[in-house]
Design an enzyme around this catalytic site. Structure first.
Site, PDB file in Angstrom:
ATOM      1  N   LYS B  95       0.820  -1.219   0.000  1.00 62.57           N
ATOM      2  CA  LYS B  95       0.000   0.000   0.000  1.00 62.57           C
ATOM      3  C   LYS B  95       0.856   1.273   0.000  1.00 62.57           C
ATOM      4  O   LYS B  95       0.450   2.307  -0.509  1.00 62.57           O
ATOM      5  CB  LYS B  95      -0.916   0.008   1.218  1.00 62.57           C
ATOM      6  CG  LYS B  95      -1.980  -1.092   1.207  1.00 62.57           C
ATOM      7  CD  LYS B  95      -3.012  -0.844   0.131  1.00 62.57           C
ATOM      8  CE  LYS B  95      -4.150  -1.859   0.195  1.00 62.57           C
ATOM      9  NZ  LYS B  95      -5.061  -1.722  -0.959  1.00 62.57           N
ATOM     10  N   GLU B 117      -9.704   5.746   3.008  1.00 66.82           N
ATOM     11  CA  GLU B 117     -10.538   4.696   3.565  1.00 66.82           C
ATOM     12  C   GLU B 117      -9.621   3.524   3.859  1.00 66.82           C
ATOM     13  O   GLU B 117      -8.540   3.415   3.286  1.00 66.82           O
ATOM     14  CB  GLU B 117     -11.609   4.266   2.560  1.00 66.82           C
ATOM     15  CG  GLU B 117     -11.142   3.252   1.515  1.00 66.82           C
ATOM     16  CD  GLU B 117     -10.066   3.770   0.574  1.00 66.82           C
ATOM     17  OE1 GLU B 117      -9.964   5.003   0.402  1.00 66.82           O
ATOM     18  OE2 GLU B 117      -9.324   2.943  -0.007  1.00 66.82           O
ATOM     19  N   SER B 383       1.734  -9.625  -0.537  1.00 61.95           N
ATOM     20  CA  SER B 383       1.396  -8.198  -0.566  1.00 61.95           C
ATOM     21  C   SER B 383       1.552  -7.521   0.789  1.00 61.95           C
ATOM     22  O   SER B 383       1.720  -6.310   0.861  1.00 61.95           O
ATOM     23  CB  SER B 383      -0.026  -8.017  -1.083  1.00 61.95           C
ATOM     24  OG  SER B 383      -0.926  -8.784  -0.312  1.00 61.95           O
TER      25      SER B 383
END
Lengths: 261, 398
Positions: B95, B117, B383
């Site tokens: 991210k 969010e 991830s």
């Protein structure tokens, strides 16, 4: 001339109340709509409830939740419209919806027209995504109402002028739907700018709550939309809201229609 | 970041991926989205911007991340498995790649505040960290169910100076957090930028997020060529909105011999509401600004979803994934809660790496389908790291 055009050709500002269909039930909504018409509404906006209303504040979100909890579907909203027309209602009706519930109906434009709706306002469908929508609604004889906002510059207003019909719904300030205490300054100039660019009447909404505010907006706009303040009456009284809703709508209609121009 | 559109015929004009994508936004947001699109293009064309981005991704965010051979897992499964180690990126997941890019862009646009969010909390933490680094105020919206599941990340965000606002509406998960973040942005767009965390939403977000995440795929491509001298046979990545998957897939789209597999959350069953498998139960619709596959009922109301992993618990998939599937370029499979928890434990035991429950879905699919891919050279996108999930996994008896 369609019903919506007639509503804006009466030589006075139009009063345009909003209620959510199915809140708290479709039967109650039918009574509410008749009460709004009797109170002097020139156009009535009927919300189609959606699970994820990104442009709505808490008041209308909760109204949509109540309507969905009661099992309201887009098809049932069309039946509500057809029932109102069968009962003799002549007031123009605009369906106020997000795109997804309409897509779920399939050929929504002819179905909405057959039910007796006069126009569609699709909150998350800006002009550049509306090619098919425009064609389908025009063929069905439905007016296409688009939003304009303070952020809509000359380029966007020109785009807006190339599509749509009926009137433009001017979002008077940044933010989601919901009642507000203070009205924006410079509103008259903004409305003029949109009216000239779009070549259509301009109704102002998002945040008008009291007869005093409605009168102030009516002095500069072609129409005044009141939503959340009415939805709050329904939230407070439920199915018994017909009388207090009619009383508030009557005061709002008088304020709008009697505004000095 | 590089601005190249997805190649191989998938290139998007005006944010279109075939029939998917687009900009289905309220009028209030259209002008800001147009401004964002222009600012993004200008930033990519500005060498000083890309140089600063590169510096921050390296010196602060820890890129490049390694591509790690997993010998014991490979032996167990009968194929050659490499892990792209986004778990080692700063804040513990891929991210951060997107957050560094978008926060630098926000600052360049003169915005003083960012909104985000978050589902699992990883995007919220990454945004909070990047905002702190750049001196931007930060507000993060998070469903209250997710706040319960990921209490540690809530604390991390607050520690990083962000304001975390709980969202009580609807299913109290990612979808509802996005609704609330968009409402905030509609009202605050003059001074705020919305850092959307996945490859979804209205144009230019899916393209912008893919461009930011592409760095991990480019590294993986270079690293596998260095380490093995050839391209992989198989790429596997989990798909919530789909940002880690599109970042990995993007540089391989023109290599037809490389199979691309996205893994969705199969949850606890195939009934509506029991999973977040859009390719199983979704149909085309419009949610949060894009036309894509959406889990919805017959009346067009968006369905609740379930996954053990908050980051995959979302009713729509990024529009480019819908298009890659429609063309047959990528395929989308699913792994359920139990399989993901088993894979979570398996990787911990065999390789000394605790994966995020999201990434564990990608591993779980590979474990379940290893027999069909014997001898293959595979890259699994790890991830994120699983520290955030340890407490939940313990509770669930993994």
């Amino acid at each position: 001339m369609g019903r919506i055009a007639q509503a804006f050709a009466r030589g006075r500002p139009a009063f345009i109340p909003f209620v959510m269909a199915g809140d708290p039930s479709l039967e109650a909504s039918a009574a509410f709509v008749r009460a709004l018409a009797a109170a002097g509404a020139d156009v009535i906006e009927l919300g189609v409830p959606f699970s994820d209303p990104i442009a709505d504040g808490p008041t209308n979100q909760r109204a949509a939740e109540r309507a969905l909890a009661a099992g309201t579907t887009p098809a049932a909203v069309l039946e509500l419209v057809a029932g109102l027309r069968a009962g003799g209602l002549e007031t123009p009706l605009v369906l106020f919806s997000y795109l997804n519930p309409l897509l779920a109906l399939g050929d929504y434009a002819p179905r909405a027209a057959a039910a007796g709706a006069d126009g569609l306002l699709v909150v998350d469908l800006p002009p550049e995504e509306a090619l098919e929508h425009e064609a389908a609604c025009a063929e069905a004889g439905l007016d296409r109402i688009y939003l304009a906002a303070p952020s809509s510059g000359p380029e966007r207003l020109a785009r807006l002028a190339a599509v749509g019909s009926g009137f433009v719904y001017y979002v008077s300030r940044y933010g989601v739907t919901g009642a507000r205490k203070v009205l924006p300054s410079g509103l008259g100039e903004q409305v003029r700018r949109v009216r000239v660019a779009a070549g259509r009447p301009v109704a102002v909404g998002f945040g008008i709550a009291t007869p005093e505010q409605a009168a102030a907006v009516a002095a500069v706009a072609d129409g005044v939309v009141v939503g959340s303040a009415l939805v709050e009456v329904i939230a407070a009284h439920g199915a018994a809201a017909t009388a207090p809703l009619g009383a508030l709508a009557t005061r709002l209609a008088r304020a709008v229609h009697g505004a000095p121009r | 970041m590089d601005g190249a559109p997805a190649s191989g015929g998938q290139s998007s004009t005006a944010g279109r991926f075939g029939p998917f994508g687009g900009r289905y936004a309220p009028e209030t947001l259209v002008a800001p989205l147009e401004e964002l699109e222009r600012a993004f293009a200008a930033a990519l064309a500005d060498p000083s911007f890309t140089a600063e981005l590169h510096r921050e991704l390296g010196a602060w965010a820890g890129r490049p991340t390694p591509l790690t051979f997993a010998p014991r897992l490979s032996e167990r499964l009968g194929l050659t498995v490499y892990l792209k180690r986004e778990d080692l990126a700063h804040t513990g997941a891929h991210k951060i790649n997107n957050c560094v890019g978008q926060c630098l862009l926000a600052r360049r646009m003169g915005k003083r505040r960012v909104i985000a969010e978050t589902g699992a909390g990883q995007h919220g933490v990454a945004t909070a960290a990047a905002a702190a680094r750049l001196g931007l105020r930060c507000t993060v919206y998070m469903g209250t169910l997710d706040m319960e599941r990921q209490a540690l990340n809530v604390y991390r965000m607050r520690l990083l100076g962000a304001e975390v606002r709980g969202v009580e509406a609807g299913s109290r998960t990612l979808k509802d957090a996005i609704n609330e973040a968009m409402r905030d942005w509609v009202a605050s767009v003059a001074d705020s930028h919305y850092v959307l965390g996945s490859a979804l939403g209205p144009h230019p977000y899916p393209t912008m997020v893919r461009t930011s995440q592409r760095v991990l795929g480019e590294e993986a491509r270079r690293q596998i060529l260095e380490q093995r001298g050839r391209l992989p046979d198989l790429l596997v990545a989990c798909v919530g909105g789909g940002s880690n998957a599109i970042g990995l897939f993007a540089p391989f789209l023109d290599d037809p011999a490389v199979a691309l597999v996205g893994v969705e959350a199969g949850g606890r069953g195939e009934r509506p509401g029991e999973h977040a498998a859009r390719f199983l139960g979704g149909r085309p619709g419009v949610l949060h600004g894009a036309r894509t596959l959406v889990l919805q009922d017959e009346a067009g109301q968006v369905l609740g979803t379930h996954s053990v992993s908050a980051g995959l618990d979302y009713a729509a998939v990024g529009p480019e994934h819908a298009w890659l599937a429609a063309q047959g370029r990528a395929r989308y499979e699913r792994a359920g809660d139990a399989a993901a928890l088993a894979a979570f434990r398996l990787l911990s035991e065999l390789e000394g790496i605790i994966p995020a429950l999201e990434s564990a879905h990608a591993l779980a699919w590979l474990v379940e389908h290893a027999r069909e891919h014997q001898g293959a050279l595979a890259i699994v996108n790890l991830s994120g790291r699983g520290d955030k999930d340890v407490e939940q996994a313990q509770r669930l008896g993994a």
